[in-house]
Design a protein around this motif. Structure first.
Motif, short mmCIF file in Angstrom:
data_model
loop_
_atom_site.label_atom_id
_atom_site.label_comp_id
_atom_site.label_asym_id
_atom_site.label_seq_id
_atom_site.Cartn_x
_atom_site.Cartn_y
_atom_site.Cartn_z
N LYS A 1 2.16 7.96 -5.11
CA LYS A 1 2.28 8.34 -3.70
C LYS A 1 3.71 8.76 -3.40
O LYS A 1 4.67 8.24 -4.00
CB LYS A 1 1.94 7.16 -2.78
N GLN A 2 3.85 9.67 -2.45
CA GLN A 2 5.18 10.04 -1.97
C GLN A 2 5.80 8.84 -1.26
O GLN A 2 5.19 8.27 -0.35
CB GLN A 2 5.09 11.23 -1.01
N HIS B 1 10.66 8.25 -15.26
CA HIS B 1 10.54 9.58 -14.64
C HIS B 1 11.82 9.95 -13.89
O HIS B 1 12.19 11.15 -13.85
CB HIS B 1 9.34 9.60 -13.71
N THR B 2 12.49 8.99 -13.30
CA THR B 2 13.77 9.26 -12.63
C THR B 2 14.80 9.77 -13.64
O THR B 2 15.48 10.79 -13.40
CB THR B 2 14.29 8.00 -11.93
N ALA C 1 0.80 -1.23 0.00
CA ALA C 1 0.00 0.00 0.00
C ALA C 1 0.83 1.27 0.00
O ALA C 1 0.29 2.35 -0.24
CB ALA C 1 -0.93 0.01 1.22
N GLN C 2 2.14 1.17 0.25
CA GLN C 2 2.95 2.37 0.40
C GLN C 2 4.31 2.19 -0.28
O GLN C 2 5.12 1.38 0.15
CB GLN C 2 3.18 2.67 1.89
N PRO C 3 4.57 2.96 -1.36
CA PRO C 3 5.91 2.91 -1.95
C PRO C 3 6.98 3.29 -0.93
O PRO C 3 6.73 4.11 -0.03
CB PRO C 3 5.84 3.96 -3.07
N HIS D 1 11.06 11.54 -6.96
CA HIS D 1 10.13 12.03 -7.99
C HIS D 1 9.63 10.87 -8.85
O HIS D 1 8.41 10.75 -9.13
CB HIS D 1 10.82 13.07 -8.86
N GLY D 2 10.54 10.01 -9.29
CA GLY D 2 10.17 8.89 -10.14
C GLY D 2 9.21 7.93 -9.46
O GLY D 2 8.23 7.48 -10.07
N MET D 3 9.47 7.61 -8.19
CA MET D 3 8.58 6.72 -7.45
C MET D 3 7.20 7.34 -7.26
O MET D 3 6.17 6.66 -7.38
CB MET D 3 9.19 6.37 -6.10
N ARG D 4 7.16 8.64 -6.99
CA ARG D 4 5.88 9.32 -6.82
C ARG D 4 5.08 9.31 -8.12
O ARG D 4 3.87 9.06 -8.12
CB ARG D 4 6.12 10.75 -6.34
#
Length: 451
Positions: A386-387, A444-445, A193-195, A378-381
């Motif tokens: 999610k942050q 995105h990274t 549920a959370q990166p 940024h890429g993960m978000r």
């Protein structure tokens, strides 16, 4: 840069058939770590992987070492603003088919799933062939769109045995691999549920303790109380090490900011228990569990061998026994200081015990600032919506501190696996939701780094 990224959603949706086919090709190569089975399978698998990588548009090289070779794929650019190395490993753990739901752990299977879209089953799907393909697919998108960045994919074939010959590869191709950073995609989120981004790894040290007290098995009614029992003495040694304080020294405590981030990681006790199929836990307090897993050293017993192992009880005293154990280390502990303390402790406790050091890795603490870290956040978000939380990793990757030292570049992490994916376990799997988000996160990274 937004115009360049305009076709990314379409590219991602169109990538599943490619990802499925490529992962099938790689998983059905039984690339079990060297020395565990016949190395011929690794060598054959390397040639198959070379073809998969070449089809993605990279220049591919098989780099020899003192053991099995590594694969290096290069997506070059004439005027790069950055050079990034993506590290993954191609070797896998052995798989006992009797413990798997699949008849053959190396026969790739796909199942539809309402939450994860598709589940990909088979040894190596999540550790580490699936994540490796995410980085490769993202690199091919970057090359197609001519982003001014050079991407190098480094696939090792000895990670599961501690990377004993990776240094040969790093030294041989040091100029090529010494770019702006290395990004490792071989770690795990605490929760689906959370990166989360790993910011450090525990180190490790592995050892055995052997004790021989006789030349043959004897009847306990005749010798019990007079003969020394090596099983009992090694069990007592293990209990004494557990109570001792020497392996808890030199620990750098996590900062208040790190602990606060742990609280945002999505870690859930019940999820952890279910994902690893555990019945009893050391603690039911979430923050204590997270600290135990990520920020504190551990001592674990893996086996106590000797004596009668059949059904029932055979009342004999064994002549010898062996204790198999390890420690997980955290920053600022070192294997060398721990070995010195362990050796002194064991000698004082029982001087007849023969202690053998089998291998070790130093802990690693990654950077949590700077342009590369910011680009990964940024890429993960962007990839997962999610942050990401910042966590540490409980496991060890011997290649990471080695790359940091020999290449002289920072090593960062872009995790894609989940606890339920089954690292090193039966019924290993990966899924398309993580893969699609992972490809997007890498793209995105890279775009952020050169934008």
């Amino acid at each position: 840069m937004s115009d360049v990224l305009a076709d990314l959603p379409t590219f991602l949706n169109d990538s599943e058939p490619w990802f499925r086919s490529a992962l099938r090709t790689l998983v059905e190569q039984p690339t079990v770590s060297p020395g565990m089975e016949d190395d011929a399978a690794i060598l054959a698998g390397v040639e198959v992987a070379r073809g998969v990588i070449a089809d993605s548009g990279a220049e591919v090289e098989v780099v020899p070492s003192g053991g099995t070779p590594a694969l290096i794929a290069r997506f070059a650019h004439p005027q790069p603003k950055a050079r990034v190395v993506i590290y993954n490993h191609y070797d896998v753990q052995p798989a006992d088919a009797s413990k798997w739901a699949q008849d053959d752990p190396f026969r790739f299977e796909v199942r539809e799933d309402a939450e994860r879209e598709f589940l990909y089953l088979g040894r190596g799907t999540t550790d580490d062939k699936g994540p490796a393909l995410c980085g490769l697919r993202a690199a091919s998108w970057v090359a197609k769109h001519d982003l001014p960045i050079e991407i190098i994919c480094l696939w090792e074939t000895e990670e599961e045995i501690g990377s004993p010959n990776l240094g040969d590869v790093l030294e041989a191709r040091k100029e090529l691999l010494s770019g702006d950073c290395v990004i490792v995609s071989d770690t795990i989120w605490p929760s689906a549920a959370q990166p989360a981004i790993s910011t450090g790894l525990r180190g490790g040290m592995f050892a055995t303790a052997r004790l021989r007290t006789g030349n043959k098995e004897t009847h306990s009614g005749l010798t019990g109380g007079g003969a020394r029992n090596p099983l009992r003495e090694l069990a007592a040694l293990a209990a004494a090490i557990e109570r001792a304080g020497f392996w808890r020294l030199d620990v750098r405590e996590p900062s208040a900011e790190e602990i606060e981030s742990y609280g945002r990681s999505g870690f859930d006790i019940d999820y952890f228990r279910a994902a690893h199929d555990l019945e009893k836990l050391a603690t039911d307090v979430p923050i204590e569990m997270m600290l135990n897993l990520w920020a504190r050293p551990t001592f674990e017993v893996h086996g106590l061998a000797g004596g009668y192992q059949g059904k029932g009880v055979k009342s004999t005293v064994p002549p010898e026994a062996e204790l198999k154990f390890s420690f997980r280390l955290v920053p600022d502990q070192t294997p060398e200081r721990l070995w010195e303390r362990l050796s002194a402790f064991v000698h004082n406790f029982n001087p007849d015990v023969e202690l053998t050091r089998l291998g070790s890795f130093v802990p690693y603490r990654g950077a949590i600032e700077g342009p590369v870290h910011a680009a990964i956040v940024h890429g993960m978000r962007e990839g997962f919506g999610k942050q990401p939380a910042l966590v540490r990793e409980g496991g060890s990757i011997g290649a990471v501190p080695m790359m940091a030292q020999l290449l002289g570049v920072p090593v960062h992490f872009l995790p894609l696996s989940l606890p339920e994916h089954g690292y090193h376990a039966p019924n290993e799997r990966f899924d398309w939701k993580q893969a699609k988000g992972g490809i997007a996160a890498f793209v995105h990274t890279f775009a952020k780094l050169v934008g």
